[in-house]
Design a protein around this motif. Sequence first.
Motif, PDB file in Angstrom:
ATOM      1  N   LEU A   1       1.009  -1.156  -0.088  1.00 50.90           N
ATOM      2  CA  LEU A   1       0.082   0.000   0.094  1.00 50.90           C
ATOM      3  C   LEU A   1       0.757   1.136  -0.093  1.00 50.90           C
ATOM      4  O   LEU A   1       0.685   2.308  -0.535  1.00 50.90           O
ATOM      5  CB  LEU A   1      -0.980  -0.197   1.266  1.00 50.90           C
ATOM      6  CG  LEU A   1      -2.016   1.115   1.089  1.00 50.90           C
ATOM      7  CD1 LEU A   1      -2.935   0.900   0.148  1.00 50.90           C
ATOM      8  CD2 LEU A   1      -2.893   1.066   2.711  1.00 50.90           C
TER       9      LEU A   1
ATOM     10  N   THR B   1       1.357   6.631   5.487  1.00 52.27           N
ATOM     11  CA  THR B   1       0.596   5.390   4.965  1.00 52.27           C
ATOM     12  C   THR B   1       0.884   4.128   5.965  1.00 52.27           C
ATOM     13  O   THR B   1       0.276   3.415   6.541  1.00 52.27           O
ATOM     14  CB  THR B   1       0.675   5.053   3.518  1.00 52.27           C
ATOM     15  OG1 THR B   1       0.238   5.970   2.982  1.00 52.27           O
ATOM     16  CG2 THR B   1       0.165   3.855   3.135  1.00 52.27           C
TER      17      THR B   1
ATOM     18  N   CYS C   1      -1.162   2.495   8.819  1.00 49.92           N
ATOM     19  CA  CYS C   1      -1.461   1.092   8.802  1.00 49.92           C
ATOM     20  C   CYS C   1      -1.446   0.257  10.042  1.00 49.92           C
ATOM     21  O   CYS C   1      -1.633  -0.688  10.656  1.00 49.92           O
ATOM     22  CB  CYS C   1      -0.843   0.447   7.597  1.00 49.92           C
ATOM     23  SG  CYS C   1      -1.551   0.830   5.997  1.00 49.92           S
TER      24      CYS C   1
ATOM     25  N   TYR D   1      -3.838   1.378  12.805  1.00 49.48           N
ATOM     26  CA  TYR D   1      -4.816   0.471  12.866  1.00 49.48           C
ATOM     27  C   TYR D   1      -5.048  -0.869  13.082  1.00 49.48           C
ATOM     28  O   TYR D   1      -5.842  -1.604  13.544  1.00 49.48           O
ATOM     29  CB  TYR D   1      -5.448   0.489  11.315  1.00 49.48           C
ATOM     30  CG  TYR D   1      -6.060   1.627  11.112  1.00 49.48           C
ATOM     31  CD1 TYR D   1      -7.056   2.300  11.869  1.00 49.48           C
ATOM     32  CD2 TYR D   1      -5.611   2.369   9.888  1.00 49.48           C
ATOM     33  CE1 TYR D   1      -7.529   3.706  11.451  1.00 49.48           C
ATOM     34  CE2 TYR D   1      -6.336   3.729   9.464  1.00 49.48           C
ATOM     35  CZ  TYR D   1      -7.188   4.216  10.379  1.00 49.48           C
ATOM     36  OH  TYR D   1      -7.721   5.598   9.992  1.00 49.48           O
TER      37      TYR D   1
ATOM     38  N   THR E   1      -5.949   8.205   4.491  1.00 48.11           N
ATOM     39  CA  THR E   1      -7.067   7.663   3.672  1.00 48.11           C
ATOM     40  C   THR E   1      -6.762   6.226   3.060  1.00 48.11           C
ATOM     41  O   THR E   1      -7.560   5.465   3.197  1.00 48.11           O
ATOM     42  CB  THR E   1      -7.583   8.642   2.542  1.00 48.11           C
ATOM     43  OG1 THR E   1      -7.719   9.885   3.186  1.00 48.11           O
ATOM     44  CG2 THR E   1      -8.643   8.230   1.624  1.00 48.11           C
ATOM     45  N   LEU E   2      -5.555   6.161   2.737  1.00 42.96           N
ATOM     46  CA  LEU E   2      -5.422   4.829   2.000  1.00 42.96           C
ATOM     47  C   LEU E   2      -5.111   3.740   3.321  1.00 42.96           C
ATOM     48  O   LEU E   2      -5.872   2.630   2.997  1.00 42.96           O
ATOM     49  CB  LEU E   2      -4.064   4.692   1.339  1.00 42.96           C
ATOM     50  CG  LEU E   2      -4.044   5.456   0.166  1.00 42.96           C
ATOM     51  CD1 LEU E   2      -2.735   5.820  -0.706  1.00 42.96           C
ATOM     52  CD2 LEU E   2      -4.797   4.872  -0.788  1.00 42.96           C
TER      53      LEU E   2
ATOM     54  N   ALA F   1      -6.826   3.889   6.137  1.00 48.35           N
ATOM     55  CA  ALA F   1      -8.264   3.590   6.504  1.00 48.35           C
ATOM     56  C   ALA F   1      -8.849   2.434   5.655  1.00 48.35           C
ATOM     57  O   ALA F   1      -9.609   1.802   5.934  1.00 48.35           O
ATOM     58  CB  ALA F   1      -8.981   4.698   6.622  1.00 48.35           C
ATOM     59  N   GLY F   2      -8.664   2.725   4.533  1.00 45.08           N
ATOM     60  CA  GLY F   2      -9.237   1.804   3.469  1.00 45.08           C
ATOM     61  C   GLY F   2      -8.914   0.341   3.609  1.00 45.08           C
ATOM     62  O   GLY F   2      -9.517  -0.530   3.600  1.00 45.08           O
ATOM     63  N   MET F   3      -7.450   0.299   3.856  1.00 46.20           N
ATOM     64  CA  MET F   3      -7.091  -1.073   3.972  1.00 46.20           C
ATOM     65  C   MET F   3      -7.669  -1.573   5.294  1.00 46.20           C
ATOM     66  O   MET F   3      -8.006  -2.853   5.376  1.00 46.20           O
ATOM     67  CB  MET F   3      -5.492  -0.956   4.193  1.00 46.20           C
ATOM     68  CG  MET F   3      -4.855  -2.358   4.503  1.00 46.20           C
ATOM     69  SD  MET F   3      -3.138  -2.301   4.417  1.00 46.20           S
ATOM     70  CE  MET F   3      -2.518  -3.522   5.405  1.00 46.20           C
TER      71      MET F   3
ATOM     72  N   LEU G   1     -10.468  -1.134   6.830  1.00 47.66           N
ATOM     73  CA  LEU G   1     -11.994  -1.447   6.387  1.00 47.66           C
ATOM     74  C   LEU G   1     -11.902  -2.782   5.828  1.00 47.66           C
ATOM     75  O   LEU G   1     -12.843  -3.658   5.932  1.00 47.66           O
ATOM     76  CB  LEU G   1     -12.515  -0.248   5.677  1.00 47.66           C
ATOM     77  CG  LEU G   1     -12.919   0.865   6.409  1.00 47.66           C
ATOM     78  CD1 LEU G   1     -13.617   1.978   5.700  1.00 47.66           C
ATOM     79  CD2 LEU G   1     -14.119   0.539   7.703  1.00 47.66           C
ATOM     80  N   ALA G   2     -11.126  -2.801   4.758  1.00 42.73           N
ATOM     81  CA  ALA G   2     -11.010  -4.081   3.939  1.00 42.73           C
ATOM     82  C   ALA G   2     -10.315  -5.148   4.697  1.00 42.73           C
ATOM     83  O   ALA G   2     -11.215  -6.211   4.481  1.00 42.73           O
ATOM     84  CB  ALA G   2      -9.843  -3.816   2.726  1.00 42.73           C
TER      85      ALA G   2
ATOM     86  N   TRP H   1     -13.614  -6.204   6.914  1.00 42.71           N
ATOM     87  CA  TRP H   1     -14.531  -6.708   6.297  1.00 42.71           C
ATOM     88  C   TRP H   1     -14.090  -8.221   5.696  1.00 42.71           C
ATOM     89  O   TRP H   1     -14.981  -9.185   5.657  1.00 42.71           O
ATOM     90  CB  TRP H   1     -14.896  -5.988   4.901  1.00 42.71           C
ATOM     91  CG  TRP H   1     -15.821  -6.614   4.167  1.00 42.71           C
ATOM     92  CD1 TRP H   1     -17.288  -6.595   4.067  1.00 42.71           C
ATOM     93  CD2 TRP H   1     -15.553  -7.406   2.529  1.00 42.71           C
ATOM     94  NE1 TRP H   1     -17.814  -7.203   3.007  1.00 42.71           N
ATOM     95  CE2 TRP H   1     -17.018  -7.552   2.171  1.00 42.71           C
ATOM     96  CE3 TRP H   1     -14.609  -7.520   1.976  1.00 42.71           C
ATOM     97  CZ2 TRP H   1     -17.089  -8.261   0.957  1.00 42.71           C
ATOM     98  CZ3 TRP H   1     -14.692  -8.235   0.702  1.00 42.71           C
ATOM     99  CH2 TRP H   1     -15.985  -8.675   0.346  1.00 42.71           C
TER     100      TRP H   1
END
Length: 182
Positions: free
Chosen positions: A61, A109, A113, A116, A158-159, A161-163, A165-166, A169
């Motif tokens: 990422l 990033t 990561c 999180y 943002t990147l 946070a997207g990771m 969330l992925a 999920w």
Amino acid sequence: MNLLNQQLFLWIGGGFSPNAELLWLAMQLAVGTSWVMAGTIAVAAWRRRADRYYILAACLLTMLAGTLSQEIADVLEHPRPFMLGLSPPWIAHGYRGSLPSTHASVMFTAAMCFMYRPRLRGIGWILAGLALLTGWARVYVGVHFPLDVVAGLLLGSTLAAGMALACHWLQRIPTARPTMPA
């Protein structure tokens, strides 16, 4: 926004007559902290076996963050402080666009990561500290405006946070278990 950016730069940056000790420190941090961060991540991957795939994904990422940052900077063509005559470039640097900072994008990033992931959060704080020091240093040596670093922080966050969330999920998807024929 440009006026604010320039005023912040004049307040934070070294300009034409920087403090010699701060300039030396900023020059070391502006170039060397990337290597310290890479080493910290490598040690984390070596010592945290259960998190290796996550750390590898975070590293991939960061490569995306670097590519996106450079593409955005090429489109925006925002000049660097030294290109506007606000400071000499105290480190060797090219003349491409500065917004967002690629160093900040990549480093934040990685830091976010790690933040999180609860088991990696302590290392994430170290990485975030390195990213902040690098951002300050690159402003001080005249190659970035403060808002370039903030834009890198926002892109990296943002990147990451997207990771996050992925990953969340994907963990919720039930695993298929093979059934034995009757």
